[in-house]
Scaffold this motif. Sequence first.
Motif, PDB file in Angstrom:
ATOM      1  N   LYS A 239      17.227   3.168 -75.358  1.00  0.00           N
ATOM      2  CA  LYS A 239      17.275   1.742 -75.024  1.00  0.00           C
ATOM      3  C   LYS A 239      17.444   0.902 -76.279  1.00  0.00           C
ATOM      4  O   LYS A 239      18.277  -0.028 -76.321  1.00  0.00           O
TER       5      LYS A 239
ATOM      6  N   GLN B 150      21.234  -6.984 -71.125  1.00  0.00           N
ATOM      7  CA  GLN B 150      19.824  -6.585 -71.141  1.00  0.00           C
ATOM      8  C   GLN B 150      19.712  -5.096 -70.859  1.00  0.00           C
ATOM      9  O   GLN B 150      20.300  -4.595 -69.901  1.00  0.00           O
TER      10      GLN B 150
ATOM     11  N   THR C 207      17.005  -2.004 -70.130  1.00  0.00           N
ATOM     12  CA  THR C 207      15.633  -1.628 -69.771  1.00  0.00           C
ATOM     13  C   THR C 207      15.593  -0.131 -69.472  1.00  0.00           C
ATOM     14  O   THR C 207      16.628   0.486 -69.207  1.00  0.00           O
ATOM     15  N   ASP C 208      14.412   0.457 -69.536  1.00  0.00           N
ATOM     16  CA  ASP C 208      14.266   1.875 -69.199  1.00  0.00           C
ATOM     17  C   ASP C 208      13.158   2.047 -68.173  1.00  0.00           C
ATOM     18  O   ASP C 208      12.454   1.100 -67.834  1.00  0.00           O
TER      19      ASP C 208
ATOM     20  N   ASP D 150       9.649   0.793 -68.740  1.00  0.00           N
ATOM     21  CA  ASP D 150       9.422  -0.656 -68.605  1.00  0.00           C
ATOM     22  C   ASP D 150       9.186  -1.031 -67.145  1.00  0.00           C
ATOM     23  O   ASP D 150       8.240  -1.755 -66.825  1.00  0.00           O
ATOM     24  N   THR D 151      10.043  -0.546 -66.277  1.00  0.00           N
ATOM     25  CA  THR D 151       9.981  -0.963 -64.880  1.00  0.00           C
ATOM     26  C   THR D 151       8.821  -0.331 -64.114  1.00  0.00           C
ATOM     27  O   THR D 151       8.425  -0.832 -63.068  1.00  0.00           O
TER      28      THR D 151
END
Length: 415
Positions: A239, A251, A253-254, A257-258
Amino acid sequence: MQWPFEVLIGLRYLRAKRRNGFISFISLISIVGIALGVAALIIVLSVMNGFQKEIRGRILSVASHVEISAFDGRLPQWQGVAKVAERDAHVLAAAPFVNGQGLFSAYGNVRGGLVRGIEPALEDKVVDVGQHMLKGRLEALKPGQFGIVLGVELARQLNVGMGDKVTLFTPEGTVTPAGMIPRYKQFTVIGIFKVDMFEYDASLAMIHLQDAQVLSRLGDTVSGVRLKLDDPMLAPLVKANLQQALGQQDQVTDWTDTNANYFRAVQIEKRMMTIILTLIVAVAAFNLVSTLVMVVTDKQADIAILRTLGASPSSIMKIFMIQGSVAGVSGTLAGVAGGVLVALNLDVIVPLIERVLGTKLLSSEVYMIDYLPSDVQLGDVSTITVIALLLALLATIYPSWRAARTQPAEALRYE
């Protein structure tokens, strides 16, 4: 082999009989307490590890390792973005997607959920949903035919099956003189999947990418690009590299993060359970203190005779440290063996308990999975073993030191 006399005497004291049989019973209780504490700690940590591993696997069967999206929700020329991402050696595949919220209606049942537009051929390379299809195939999603693939719980709540019609309402409405009219489209169920994670099974629906673009009026743009890596644990590193390569207009994200809340909660629970159960082991280990104090009191005359025969205070101390250490080692090894054995067979033990009790111990709606997974890790078992042995060794120091201070004349005065 000639053993030191301290070892022989210390082992002999473990086999107390007759008048000091009660002390032997207390020693047995201490050993059992250590064994139960160690076994409980191994079992709980194995379940925590298994839970974390299972949840991670189920999340990654639906969620991608890394996602690239635009801040405004529209990513043009996703093919170029995918090519930049695939330059990274850890990126195995890339697939575009369109995300949106929707309201599903069928036979008077209404449910809300997530609508994901996918390119079936590319999506199957990024996630493993295709391997979790109960009915139908992802490849059956064709542009313009408005087919839809539902999670098994969502299909059950809507009371639909293969070939049934589902009406999808989207938040984006059409402005008319009469006001805002919600946009809707009727889809045909062409597949049902089950990833054994209630959050996805009850709220996720997939349609073809082009159908999602038409429904959301995105034109040729998409919501983002999903990536699959050769190692999911490298997602934060990839990322950071992609964010630097793409700049700040996109943007990145990985999955950590989520889904950070899931794994943070598991880590906190694992840490707290480790502390609590270690205290239980400590209590059991320090039961050895009272046991050895009773032994020292009972063996005052024996200690005095050994001292008059030339035994040094250090030898007396070794005798009782050996006795306590053997008890600690026995309890620890028994606990390790029992804990590992139970942890490796939880998949048999828990269903047996459920059948006996006639109830389900875990609900997938609450715990996301409906069984106890187990992942016995050598590092955890080794750490628990070392901690238990150290606690047992520390518990022997004070009673042994007290025995070493015994004065022969005082001990034999009333004998």
